[in-house]
Design an enzyme around this catalytic site. Sequence first.
Site, PDB file in Angstrom:
ATOM      1  N   GLU A 332      30.783  49.836  46.163  1.00 46.92           N
ATOM      2  CA  GLU A 332      30.102  49.740  44.861  1.00 46.92           C
ATOM      3  C   GLU A 332      28.982  50.762  44.718  1.00 46.92           C
ATOM      4  OE1 GLU A 332      29.038  45.612  44.587  1.00 46.92           O
ATOM      5  OE2 GLU A 332      31.131  44.954  44.592  1.00 46.92           O
ATOM      6  N   GLU A 439      40.546  43.303  45.023  1.00 43.88           N
ATOM      7  CA  GLU A 439      39.911  41.986  45.086  1.00 43.88           C
ATOM      8  C   GLU A 439      40.292  41.149  43.866  1.00 43.88           C
ATOM      9  OE1 GLU A 439      35.672  42.325  45.683  1.00 43.88           O
ATOM     10  OE2 GLU A 439      35.872  44.074  47.003  1.00 43.88           O
TER      11      GLU A 439
END
Length: 569
Positions: A332, A439
């Site tokens: 991220e 995910e």
Amino acid sequence: MKNINNGFFLCMLLLLWCFVHSGISIDPFSQSDSLKTECVMKPPRSNETQGLLQFSRSVEADSDEGWKIDGNGSIREMTQRIQLHQGNIYSFSAWVKLREGNKKKVGVVFRTENGRLVHGGEVRAKKGCWTLLKGGIVPDVSGSVDIFFESDDKEAKISASDVSLKQFSKEEWKLKQDQLIEKIRKSKVRFEVSYQNKTAVKGAVISIEQTKPSFLLGCAMNFRILQSEGYRNWFASRFKITSFTNEMKWYTTEKERGQENYTAADSMLKFAEENGILVRGHTVLWDDPIMQPTWVQEIDDPNDLMNVTLNRINSVMTRYKGKLTGWDVVNENVHWDYFEKMLGANASSSFYNLAFKLDPDLPLFVNEYNTIENRVEVTATPVKVKEKMEEILAYPGNMNIKGAIGAQGHFRPTQPNLAYMRSALDTLGSLGLPIWLTELDMPKCPNQEIYIEEILREAYSHPAVKGIIIFAGPEVSGFDKLTLSDKEFNNTATGDVIDKLLKEWQQPSEIPKIFIKDSDNDEKEVSLLHGHYNVNISHTLMKNISTSFSLEVTKEMGQHQVVRVVINA
């Protein structure tokens, strides 16, 4: 009416409801390698004539003609709203260019009757050439919408040409997906079996069995799998690739400085290896400041932080070298910039450089959320994720990194915007690097199983997507969003969908045998999903004719492949 003409937006109102059949209409399912979409001197023409909104203006290569956007933000020729219907998918496209400046973000936004803004897609536009903007909307209620362009520069001067909006029913969209799946996930294989003198072996029987599919639909696991035999049996009977939710993360493996503990990760990896399950590494580092080990958050000396960070990278990557299929290196790092603030602007790029040196053959991922999900939050849009990967690869020494894109896929509990998702994957796919959904999940909601299947099929039908990992499991696993079975391991409705797709995306175990009969020119062709196969050739009468070999069917070999087998007899 909500005012969206502020510092973030340059809103150019497209208000048209008509059936104008002229100009180009871009097929949202066009493969990225079949149509140049960035910086073309003149938008290509097409024979497409279908579309709700289709307004074209011819442009010359050196011209700024097209729909020029006035200072008040409107394209005055367009004067009516567009009515959208719940249950349909609307694909938008337009060619855009800057009249001044260079490399500004230009996107499309849909404003609903209640003032809600739906971001439909974006590109980086340039001066002097046209770029294709694609996207769309899947309305959750019927009603009229206004269509705007947006820019991150309110002073941007933009031209638009060949503005189009196409309507698809869910059935039409799925038909397009299925057609593309046939092209990108399968190949027709023709077997030619002959003697050394090149005459056909009449009576030969060809048996084919898939041993491993190329495209893997996997599932994450957590430490609870070590505590439940039922969970282990459930998992091993379904999935061939996984990632660990938290067990490889820094805050798990080194809770106290200098005291590393890989017990859980090692045990989970051992279970995976014993059951032929591949493991994707998640994650070496995390750029979110609150996701560091507590003791790391207390470090204020950059030199000290650099030392412990380099130790972390060396420790985890050396320990699992040769055992993983890839690594999220700095998780991220578009949303967050902890290491950049503490260690300098090139921190992420330098960490990818070290990771590459430690394991040069391993794919290294940029892994982000809200990239394909189309949420209101737009920090890590496809354009920005693409630019982050380009920045990493441009860093000295990184040009040979095996880069990859991880799109996490944390979807909201509502109808997914499949048109936006496809355009987002197009943008990410333009890098030419593999994309994984890493995910995938969605909070419990009515129709969850329908929405999850739509998302999975959308990903599977995109040529740049190479695999998917869902964040899900049985009730005992604690995955409380995508729960695939109850405590007795009976499937939920969403679990039924996953099992159905696992079966569908593998070659059936009972592949019909191929019999070579009388004609020397008999063409024995079978459609096979890409993957690894065992092939056995025998004879109906002559028992001395028997041979077996391994075969890999790949996209790179083309849609039609010929396998020639010479029998020594």
